[in-house]
Write an enzyme that holds these catalytic residues in place. Structure first.
Site, PDB file in Angstrom:
ATOM      1  N   ARG A  96      -6.470  47.168  98.644  1.00 52.94           N
ATOM      2  CA  ARG A  96      -6.894  48.343  97.881  1.00 52.94           C
ATOM      3  C   ARG A  96      -6.644  49.594  98.730  1.00 52.94           C
ATOM      4  O   ARG A  96      -6.818  49.570  99.960  1.00 52.94           O
ATOM      5  CB  ARG A  96      -8.386  48.186  97.615  1.00 52.94           C
ATOM      6  CG  ARG A  96      -9.031  49.297  96.815  1.00 52.94           C
ATOM      7  CD  ARG A  96      -9.077  48.936  95.401  1.00 52.94           C
ATOM      8  NE  ARG A  96      -9.957  49.784  94.618  1.00 52.94           N
ATOM      9  CZ  ARG A  96      -9.584  50.264  93.430  1.00 52.94           C
ATOM     10  NH1 ARG A  96      -8.392  50.014  92.931  1.00 52.94           N
ATOM     11  NH2 ARG A  96     -10.423  50.992  92.725  1.00 52.94           N
ATOM     12  N   THR A 379      -2.520  49.742  85.834  1.00 57.72           N
ATOM     13  CA  THR A 379      -2.597  48.567  86.684  1.00 57.72           C
ATOM     14  C   THR A 379      -1.666  47.520  86.101  1.00 57.72           C
ATOM     15  O   THR A 379      -1.305  47.603  84.934  1.00 57.72           O
ATOM     16  CB  THR A 379      -4.073  48.100  86.671  1.00 57.72           C
ATOM     17  OG1 THR A 379      -4.871  49.191  87.133  1.00 57.72           O
ATOM     18  CG2 THR A 379      -4.317  46.879  87.496  1.00 57.72           C
ATOM     19  N   THR A 397      -2.186  48.245  91.370  1.00 51.83           N
ATOM     20  CA  THR A 397      -2.455  49.430  90.561  1.00 51.83           C
ATOM     21  C   THR A 397      -2.033  50.723  91.228  1.00 51.83           C
ATOM     22  O   THR A 397      -2.027  50.828  92.455  1.00 51.83           O
ATOM     23  CB  THR A 397      -3.967  49.499  90.244  1.00 51.83           C
ATOM     24  OG1 THR A 397      -4.212  50.608  89.381  1.00 51.83           O
ATOM     25  CG2 THR A 397      -4.811  49.663  91.489  1.00 51.83           C
ATOM     26  N   ASP A 421     -11.411  56.488  91.193  1.00 57.91           N
ATOM     27  CA  ASP A 421     -12.285  55.318  91.013  1.00 57.91           C
ATOM     28  C   ASP A 421     -13.586  55.435  91.807  1.00 57.91           C
ATOM     29  O   ASP A 421     -14.489  54.613  91.642  1.00 57.91           O
ATOM     30  CB  ASP A 421     -11.560  54.025  91.411  1.00 57.91           C
ATOM     31  CG  ASP A 421     -10.780  53.413  90.244  1.00 57.91           C
ATOM     32  OD1 ASP A 421     -10.990  53.844  89.098  1.00 57.91           O
ATOM     33  OD2 ASP A 421      -9.982  52.497  90.488  1.00 57.91           O
ATOM     34  N   GLY A 471      -6.129  47.509  82.925  1.00 56.45           N
ATOM     35  CA  GLY A 471      -7.026  48.075  81.903  1.00 56.45           C
ATOM     36  C   GLY A 471      -8.314  48.683  82.423  1.00 56.45           C
ATOM     37  O   GLY A 471      -9.264  48.805  81.654  1.00 56.45           O
ATOM     38  N   GLY A 472      -8.391  49.062  83.730  1.00 58.06           N
ATOM     39  CA  GLY A 472      -9.639  49.652  84.237  1.00 58.06           C
ATOM     40  C   GLY A 472     -10.784  48.682  83.973  1.00 58.06           C
ATOM     41  O   GLY A 472     -10.625  47.468  84.108  1.00 58.06           O
TER      42      GLY A 472
HETATM   43  N1  GLY Z   1      -7.809  51.484  89.173  1.00 59.49           N
HETATM   44  C1  GLY Z   1      -8.422  50.547  88.320  1.00 59.49           C
HETATM   45  C2  GLY Z   1      -9.315  49.603  89.034  1.00 59.49           C
HETATM   46  O1  GLY Z   1      -9.062  49.275  90.188  1.00 59.49           O
HETATM   47  O2  GLY Z   1     -10.307  49.209  88.479  1.00 59.49           O
END
Ligand code: GLY
Length: 571
Positions: A96, A379, A397, A421, A471-472
């Site tokens: 991440r 993503t 993403t 986020d 999809g978040g």
């Molecule tokens: N950027 C979307 C997620 O990581 O939830």
């Protein structure tokens, strides 16, 4: 267009650290790659056919997506990978993005104290230190078969960037999206790349990306150091400085520096595991919220409707109520475990389930709070199995579609806007409508809370399902719904993925509903007090593989997108 691994990619005998015999015997009928672009799936399948494992193929597929799927495939973003080998050993890799050392909560305020949340979508303040190049290199180094070098697995992506590929209808349509277009047009390099004649690339145009090929070549030759240092790192910082000129003078500080890039590390995490219906469900721990919420959903539904026969309105009611409670916890206590103590055991305990269960009733409970339960994209996803029974679920993403829209001049890739986020505080919602508190407040070096949910299910000693989605927050509920349909209702994979979906994330209180549910289903949910919102359509693009007990393998790329499920040709 058909992609062949160049002859030079074949067998690096000297690099072989996992002799072929350690991979025998083959237990599945064949291998399979499922992802959001057919050309990338072809790259992964070719690696499998040349003797690569699921990890080798996942790395090559992800690198190809970085070329052919600029909406979300990326070098400039981050992600998570879940690797489950044939013996059931599982590892999660967290690559991440993280906040740069200069980041602070002040980043969205100008000198007059006016807040600009939109800066978190397009400006240098949106950009987290990219994690994908470090993640893919580490994944290959520690979990790959050793049969392919990084350079070999980069070669198809370099080829696609250099020779170009035909733009498809989806890329054209996405470039025409009003908000994505506005972000991309702010960047001179993105404008030139994607709107070369003053309008979006058309379907059938050949997109050649020579600068991206050069970036990939440096990465191929030098590994992560070829991205986090040298010409690529310098181009990233120069791009951010250029973009910062659009901000008021007093706000031009605090973005990613050469030191931030040099210091980035991907991290191994212990996967979450739970028993469910004679299976083991394995998923992503924090900094994802996805694994926790999926496991909470499965456990709650098992208590609430253990003998349900179909995904009907009553079952949907309980699912919505489970998500309401799980997402309330997400907003209250989840964040980067390197910075906050996320009470994972408590959130998955019988005590939490008892409280959540006790707070539910036959009608909707939009007023529920996390404290009632406690004392105290864009993503993209790819799934791979190989014929030996190893599996990879990898979600990656840029956050928004095309990320921040900033294309790094001279290096040819888009930068993420992942810092959106983080929780904005004061009840402000991010682009997904999510709220959050201190646990997910921005701090230097911290990773923003995610919803990415790469998940693998094992049954009777072998992989049964591999899945994930973009999809978040809708990733989590999409993955949960496909799991429930497959594991509880025994639906065929294709129809489980295709079925209309619901989404509930605690705040706002409304439940989002896709078109396609029967009218009686919708009216029963309304009758139980659920406010339904149909404005967002459709949600999630699940990329899934199912292995049957006889070893046969089936893939499903969500019809909501334009991806592909490709099995290896030999049986
Ligand atoms: N950027 C979307 C997620 O990581 O939830």
């Amino acid at each position: 267009m058909k992609v062949e691994l160049a002859a030079s990619l074949l067998w690096a005998a000297t690099a072989c650290v996992a002799p072929p015999e350690t991979l025998e015997p083959r237990v599945l009928e064949r291998g399979m790659v499922v992802c959001e672009h057919e050309l990338a799936a072809q790259v992964g399948r070719t690696v499998l056919e040349q003797g690569g494992t699921a990890v080798d193929a996942a790395v090559a597929t992800a690198l190809a997506l970085a070329v052919v799927y600029p909406q979300a495939g990326n070098l400039g973003g981050g992600g998570f990978a879940l690797v489950v080998d044939a013996a059931g050993r599982a590892r999660c890799l967290d690559f991440r993005e993280c906040a740069p050392a200069g980041a602070s909560g002040a980043r969205v305020f100008d000198a007059e104290g006016v807040r600009h949340p939109d800066w978190l979508l397009w400006s240098p303040h949106a950009v987290g230190v990219p994690g994908s190049p470090a993640g893919l290199a580490l994944l290959l180094e520690e979990c790959g078969s050793g049969r392919f070098t990084l350079a070999q697995l980069c070669a198809p992506a370099i080829d696609l960037a250099e020779r170009g590929f035909a733009v498809d209808g989806e890329l054209h349509d996405d470039l025409c999206d009003k908000e994505d277009r506005a972000r991309l047009l702010r960047s001179a390099a993105a404008r030139e790349r994607f709107y070369p004649r003053g309008a979006a690339l058309e379907r059938g145009d050949v997109l050649v990306q020579r600068d991206l090929a050069q970036t990939l070549r440096r990465y191929a030759n030098e590994g992560a150091a070829g991205f986090y240092g040298g010409a690529t790192a310098a181009s990233i910082v120069a791009e951010l400085e250029r973009a910062a000129l659009a901000l008021p003078e007093g706000s031009r500080v605090g973005w990613v520096t050469l030191d931030d890039l040099r210091g980035y590390r991907a991290l191994w995490r212990e996967p979450l595991r739970a028993e469910f219906r004679a299976r083991e469900v394995i998923s992503m721990p924090p900094p994802s919220s996805g694994g926790i919420i999926v496991l909470q959903t499965l456990a709650l539904l098992e208590r609430l409707a253990p003998s349900a026969k179909t995904f009907d309105a009553e079952y949907a009611h309980w699912a919505i109520e489970a998500w309401r409670r799980a997402f309330a916890e997400r907003a209250a206590v989840m964040g980067d475990p390197g910075f906050v103590e996320v009470p994972v055991d408590e959130l998955l305990s019988a005590r939490w389930l008892d409280r959540a269960h006790a707070s539910m009733q036959d009608r909707a409970t939009p007023e529920v709070q996390a404290s009632d339960l406690h004392e105290g994209s864009n993503t993209t996803h790819l799934s791979v199995v190989d014929a030996w029974g190893n599996a990879v679920a990898l979600t990656t993403t840029l956050n928004s579609s095309f990320g921040s829209g900033m294309l790094v001049e001279g290096a040819g890739f888009l930068l993420n806007n992942e810092l959106d986020d983080f929780a904005l505080g004061d009840g402000l919602r991010n682009q997904f409508g999510l709220v959050g508190g201190a646990a997910n407040a921005i701090e230097p070096g911290k990773r923003p809370l995610s919803s990415m949910t790469p998940t693998v299910v094992r049954r009777a000693g072998r992989v049964e399902l591999v899945l994930g989605s973009p999809g978040g927050p809708r990733i989590v509920t999409s993955v949960a719904q496909v799991l429930l349909r497959c594991l509880v209702f025994d639906e065929p994979l294709e129809s489980a993925v295709r079925a209309p979906r619901l989404h509930q994330q605690w705040s706002p209180a409304e439940t989002w509903i896709e078109r396609g549910w029967p009218a009686e289903f919708v009216s029963e949910l309304r009758g139980r007090g659920h406010e339904l919102d149909e404005r967002v359509q459709p949600f999630g693009r699940v990329q899934a593989i199912r292995v049957s007990p006889d070893g046969s393998v089936e893939g499903a790329s969500d019809p909501r997108g334009g991806g592909a499920a490709l099995g290896t040709r030999q049986r």
